[in-house]
Structures are given as C-alpha cells and as structure tokens.
Design an enzyme around this catalytic site. Sequence first.
Site, PDB file in Angstrom:
ATOM      1  N   CYS A   1       0.864  -1.186   0.000  1.00  0.00           N
ATOM      2  CA  CYS A   1       0.000   0.000   0.000  1.00  0.00           C
ATOM      3  C   CYS A   1       0.896   1.230   0.000  1.00  0.00           C
ATOM      4  O   CYS A   1       1.633   1.477  -0.950  1.00  0.00           O
ATOM      5  CB  CYS A   1      -1.002  -0.028   1.154  1.00  0.00           C
ATOM      6  SG  CYS A   1      -0.266  -0.119   2.793  1.00  0.00           S
TER       7      CYS A   1
ATOM      8  N   ARG B   1      -2.428  -0.848   5.361  1.00  0.00           N
ATOM      9  CA  ARG B   1      -3.597  -1.363   4.643  1.00  0.00           C
ATOM     10  C   ARG B   1      -3.296  -2.732   4.039  1.00  0.00           C
ATOM     11  O   ARG B   1      -4.157  -3.616   4.011  1.00  0.00           O
ATOM     12  CB  ARG B   1      -4.014  -0.382   3.534  1.00  0.00           C
ATOM     13  CG  ARG B   1      -4.693   0.876   4.034  1.00  0.00           C
ATOM     14  CD  ARG B   1      -4.979   1.861   2.902  1.00  0.00           C
ATOM     15  NE  ARG B   1      -3.771   2.566   2.450  1.00  0.00           N
ATOM     16  CZ  ARG B   1      -3.750   3.429   1.422  1.00  0.00           C
ATOM     17  NH1 ARG B   1      -4.858   3.662   0.737  1.00  0.00           N
ATOM     18  NH2 ARG B   1      -2.632   4.042   1.094  1.00  0.00           N
TER      19      ARG B   1
END
Length: 288
Positions: free
Chosen positions: A246, A251
């Site tokens: 990410c 994430r």
Amino acid sequence: MATPIEQRGYAHPDALVSTDWVEQHAKDAGVRVIESNEDTLLYSSGHVPGAVHVDWTSDLNDQLRRDYITRDGFEALMSRIGATKDTTVVFYGDKNNWWACYAFWVFQLFGHTNAKVMDGGRIKWQKENRPLSRDVPSYPKTEYKASERNDVPHRAYRDDVMAHLKKQGQLVDVRSPEEYAGTRMHMPDYPNEGALRGGHIPTAKSVPWARAINPDDGTFKPADELKKLYCEDNKLSPSKETIAYCRIGERSSHTWFALKYLLGFENIRNYDGSWTEWGNMVGVPIEK
C-alpha cells in the site's frame, strides 16, 4: 447479521474471533486482548475491558531506523503486557482493523502464532453497545523469550519485489484507485507522506483493501465473496507467490491477513516499504 465465523468457509477460521467471544474471554488468564489504532488517543477514551494498548508508532516501530523493533524490544513489550509464549493474543482496533492486522503481522515476525483478530474491530464492538472501560489494566510482568525476528516468510523488501517482478510474480496494490492510477499521491483526507512519483508497481492488480469487508460493521466477507474478488475477478492464484503493498504497509497487512488466513494463500508477503519507498526510488519501473 453476520454469518458465524466458522460457517464462512475460511481456510483458517480460528484466526478470527467474534465480539461475543472477546466479551466472554477478555479477562481469561491465558488471553490478552490488544487494542491497536491509527488514532492512538482512542484507547484512553474507552476500550474493551481488560484490553492493553499497543501503540504502532512507539511500541512496534524502531525509533531511529525505518524498521520494526528488535527481539529485545519485542520481549520487553510482551513482558510489559504480561504475555507468555502460551498467551492467546487477540487484536482489534479502529479503521476496520487496519492497525490490528498490522500489529498481528508484526507479531508473526517474532513467531507468536497464537494470535487472532476480533472480527469487526472497534466499530462492531461499539455498534453492539458492548461495555467500554477507561481503566488501564495492569498485569504481572513476565519473562518473555522470543526467537530472533524472522522476516522472510511474511515480509518483502524492495530487492524481493524486484526479484518478484522478474519472475512475473503476483502483486496486489490495495490502495485507492486514485493512488493506483497516480492521480493522487496519498489517501483521501490524509497528508502526502513524501512519495515523489505516483502510479503503481508494474503488473500489480488493484484491489482496494476495504473491498474485503462489510462496510456496515467491518467484518470480513465470507470466503466465497473473497474468492470471487481476488481469485476470479483479479485472477490471483492461492498457490502462487504473492506480495501485497500500500503506502506504508498498514492497509496491505489487512489484505495479507485476508489472503493468508481466510483464503489460504500459501506464500503471501507484505511489502511494508510500499509506495513511500517505491515512489521515491531512482530508476525503478512505475506504471500509471
């Protein structure tokens, strides 16, 4: 109402526990519930009774180098929260468990496999009007002995990503479509954290992390929906080596968890250098 975890068809359903389970077991002697949030002030405003706070910035990250804590640091953390090798650690947090999955992932680098994530995180706990406490629990210190940190099974470095590209390995970009396309350099409503170039690593599939969850309560979607998303729509194979990334790895740790534990991907690593590193390196290939 969410389908019970054990009925969703996951490869490793025991990696998730329900809010019911946590409410019943949070204060068990062999369980340590850990809250880990992006907003580090949330814990003091109210948390699962008995839960300890692990701050990703100060507890999990080295304070000088861009790296994670050493074995000594991990042993000190586990001793402080009163955990032993036999303690079941259960993570939950804000942002639909971004940072809970990130903390879970860091714990795997030290081999603490007796770990689970509370499905739905803070949002589900609060929506169900379950109890919150401002009391900071204190547990007897332990003498935790960790093995040396072993990044190889779970973590990819930039050279690993370069080698992976040469082998035409699977890559998953879990950022927003705008970040993937290079029209935005950072997440909406967040500051730019320093990447000089926008775009994505060549051949990476764009599968935003939040597509794996039910937006109303933050729970993970059942395995058949996850299989359609990752394996059918994006042609990712669970048997092939895969790297997720990410912007700084938080994430993508959520997607790493979904692919590894819920869909049973056999060789999945998280590239935590992610776009803040790749988007700044001289001479690396970028697509838009």
